[in-house]
Design a protein around this motif. Structure first.
Motif, mmCIF file in Angstrom:
data_model
loop_
_atom_site.group_PDB
_atom_site.id
_atom_site.type_symbol
_atom_site.label_atom_id
_atom_site.label_comp_id
_atom_site.label_asym_id
_atom_site.label_seq_id
_atom_site.Cartn_x
_atom_site.Cartn_y
_atom_site.Cartn_z
ATOM 1 N N ALA A 91 -10.699 2.197 -3.337
ATOM 2 C CA ALA A 91 -10.928 1.476 -4.097
ATOM 3 C C ALA A 91 -10.417 0.498 -5.079
ATOM 4 O O ALA A 91 -11.210 -0.247 -5.002
ATOM 5 N N LEU A 92 -9.486 0.107 -3.981
ATOM 6 C CA LEU A 92 -8.697 -0.428 -4.819
ATOM 7 C C LEU A 92 -8.327 -1.857 -3.725
ATOM 8 O O LEU A 92 -7.863 -2.656 -4.050
ATOM 9 N N GLY A 93 -8.931 -1.527 -2.320
ATOM 10 C CA GLY A 93 -9.240 -1.684 -0.887
ATOM 11 C C GLY A 93 -8.497 -1.594 -0.206
ATOM 12 O O GLY A 93 -8.109 -2.457 0.885
ATOM 13 N N ALA A 94 -7.750 -0.282 0.398
ATOM 14 C CA ALA A 94 -6.675 -0.309 1.060
ATOM 15 C C ALA A 94 -8.208 0.770 2.427
ATOM 16 O O ALA A 94 -9.209 0.542 1.578
ATOM 17 N N THR A 95 -7.942 0.486 3.111
ATOM 18 C CA THR A 95 -9.133 1.423 4.702
ATOM 19 C C THR A 95 -7.977 2.468 5.419
ATOM 20 O O THR A 95 -6.746 2.317 5.011
ATOM 21 N N ARG A 96 -8.673 2.801 5.843
ATOM 22 C CA ARG A 96 -8.448 4.373 6.454
ATOM 23 C C ARG A 96 -8.885 4.052 8.256
ATOM 24 O O ARG A 96 -10.153 4.166 8.573
ATOM 25 N N PRO A 97 -7.853 4.217 8.901
ATOM 26 C CA PRO A 97 -8.175 3.679 10.092
ATOM 27 C C PRO A 97 -8.574 4.832 11.336
ATOM 28 O O PRO A 97 -8.124 6.125 10.182
ATOM 29 N N ALA A 98 -9.464 5.122 11.618
ATOM 30 C CA ALA A 98 -10.055 5.932 12.558
ATOM 31 C C ALA A 98 -8.792 7.000 13.285
ATOM 32 O O ALA A 98 -8.673 7.942 13.391
ATOM 33 N N PHE A 99 -8.242 6.141 13.641
ATOM 34 C CA PHE A 99 -6.475 6.734 14.098
ATOM 35 C C PHE A 99 -5.360 7.176 13.358
ATOM 36 O O PHE A 99 -5.252 6.503 12.149
ATOM 37 N N GLN A 100 -5.344 8.515 13.698
ATOM 38 C CA GLN A 100 -4.308 9.273 12.574
ATOM 39 C C GLN A 100 -3.998 10.324 12.913
ATOM 40 O O GLN A 100 -4.255 11.726 13.494
ATOM 41 N N PRO A 101 -2.684 10.273 13.297
ATOM 42 C CA PRO A 101 -1.600 11.158 14.145
ATOM 43 C C PRO A 101 -0.857 12.404 13.187
ATOM 44 O O PRO A 101 -1.310 11.936 11.319
ATOM 45 N N GLY A 102 -0.157 13.503 13.408
ATOM 46 C CA GLY A 102 -0.172 14.039 12.608
ATOM 47 C C GLY A 102 -0.988 15.475 12.210
ATOM 48 O O GLY A 102 0.332 15.716 11.873
ATOM 49 N N ASP A 103 -1.821 16.308 13.348
ATOM 50 C CA ASP A 103 -2.443 16.985 12.581
ATOM 51 C C ASP A 103 -2.145 16.752 11.354
ATOM 52 O O ASP A 103 -2.300 18.000 11.418
ATOM 53 N N GLY A 104 -3.157 16.201 10.797
ATOM 54 C CA GLY A 104 -3.415 16.043 9.102
ATOM 55 C C GLY A 104 -2.093 16.391 8.331
ATOM 56 O O GLY A 104 -2.597 16.728 7.060
ATOM 57 N N GLN A 105 -1.276 16.031 9.306
ATOM 58 C CA GLN A 105 0.155 16.094 8.397
ATOM 59 C C GLN A 105 0.159 15.372 7.260
ATOM 60 O O GLN A 105 1.047 15.333 5.755
ATOM 61 N N TRP A 106 -0.189 14.417 7.297
ATOM 62 C CA TRP A 106 -0.329 12.709 6.115
ATOM 63 C C TRP A 106 -1.060 12.434 6.608
ATOM 64 O O TRP A 106 -2.164 12.453 7.623
ATOM 65 N N VAL A 107 -1.582 11.459 5.846
ATOM 66 C CA VAL A 107 -2.595 9.994 6.267
ATOM 67 C C VAL A 107 -1.981 9.234 5.974
ATOM 68 O O VAL A 107 -1.589 8.618 5.187
ATOM 69 N N VAL A 108 -2.526 8.265 6.857
ATOM 70 C CA VAL A 108 -2.503 6.114 7.357
ATOM 71 C C VAL A 108 -3.562 6.180 6.528
ATOM 72 O O VAL A 108 -4.915 5.945 6.352
ATOM 73 N N LEU A 109 -2.979 4.963 6.119
ATOM 74 C CA LEU A 109 -4.346 3.305 5.500
ATOM 75 C C LEU A 109 -3.575 2.872 5.655
ATOM 76 O O LEU A 109 -2.386 2.632 6.188
ATOM 77 N N LEU A 110 -4.112 1.650 5.662
ATOM 78 C CA LEU A 110 -3.728 -0.173 5.921
ATOM 79 C C LEU A 110 -3.787 -0.661 4.481
ATOM 80 O O LEU A 110 -5.111 -0.081 3.467
ATOM 81 N N ASP A 111 -2.931 -1.684 4.025
ATOM 82 C CA ASP A 111 -3.407 -1.860 2.518
ATOM 83 C C ASP A 111 -4.751 -3.415 2.498
ATOM 84 O O ASP A 111 -4.773 -3.114 3.962
ATOM 85 N N PRO A 112 -4.433 -3.769 2.221
ATOM 86 C CA PRO A 112 -5.271 -5.369 2.060
ATOM 87 C C PRO A 112 -4.988 -6.153 3.418
ATOM 88 O O PRO A 112 -6.176 -6.749 3.423
ATOM 89 N N GLU A 113 -3.801 -6.427 3.055
ATOM 90 C CA GLU A 113 -3.686 -6.989 4.269
ATOM 91 C C GLU A 113 -3.070 -6.558 5.811
ATOM 92 O O GLU A 113 -2.777 -7.005 7.049
ATOM 93 N N GLY A 114 -3.269 -5.297 5.979
ATOM 94 C CA GLY A 114 -3.448 -4.523 7.253
ATOM 95 C C GLY A 114 -2.177 -3.569 7.534
ATOM 96 O O GLY A 114 -2.040 -3.551 8.330
ATOM 97 N N HIS A 115 -1.311 -3.391 6.217
ATOM 98 C CA HIS A 115 -0.085 -2.674 6.927
ATOM 99 C C HIS A 115 -0.250 -1.807 6.756
ATOM 100 O O HIS A 115 -0.540 -0.513 5.741
#
Length: 123
Positions: free
Chosen positions: A89-113
């Protein structure tokens, strides 16, 4: 004896320091300690740690997961699913590639980091 005592700040290159600092300030609740068009910084009260953002002319966002990133940030959270919703809701995005078998979640900040959300351990 080591010559480096404590890491105080991680500085992130970006196109818009104020906007990116605002995203992380809203996400973490950390204090915005300085901002101008070329630099902004946040401080985590009581920890001595912080994040800073510096404008880089011609900045190009990292590519996830292609490997052009130089670093990523990890944050713990007691409620990962709720944190993901709020960060999206703040502007992050959730990429399709999620390594770690559900142990963590990868998001991208509004500039892609990329940054990771790790469940906080409760003892």
């Amino acid at each position: 004896m080591p010559v480096l005592e404590q890491l105080t700040t991680v500085v992130v290159d970006c196109a818009d320091p104020v906007s990116l600092a605002t995203f992380y300030q809203q996400a973490t609740g950390w204090e915005l300690t300085y901002s101008d068009k070329d630099f902004a910084s946040l401080s985590a009260a009581g920890t001595g740690a912080g994040l800073a953002f510096v404008r880089v002319e011609g900045y190009q966002a990292p590519k996830w997961p292609e490997g052009s990133k130089h670093l990523h940030l990890d944050f713990t959270t007691p409620h990962p699913a709720r944190a993901v919703e709020e960060l999206l809701a703040l502007g992050a995005t959730r990429p399709a590639f999620q390594p770690g078998d559900g142990q963590w979640v990868v998001l991208l900040d509004p500039e892609g980091h990329p940054f990771c959300l790790i469940p906080a351990t409760t003892d």
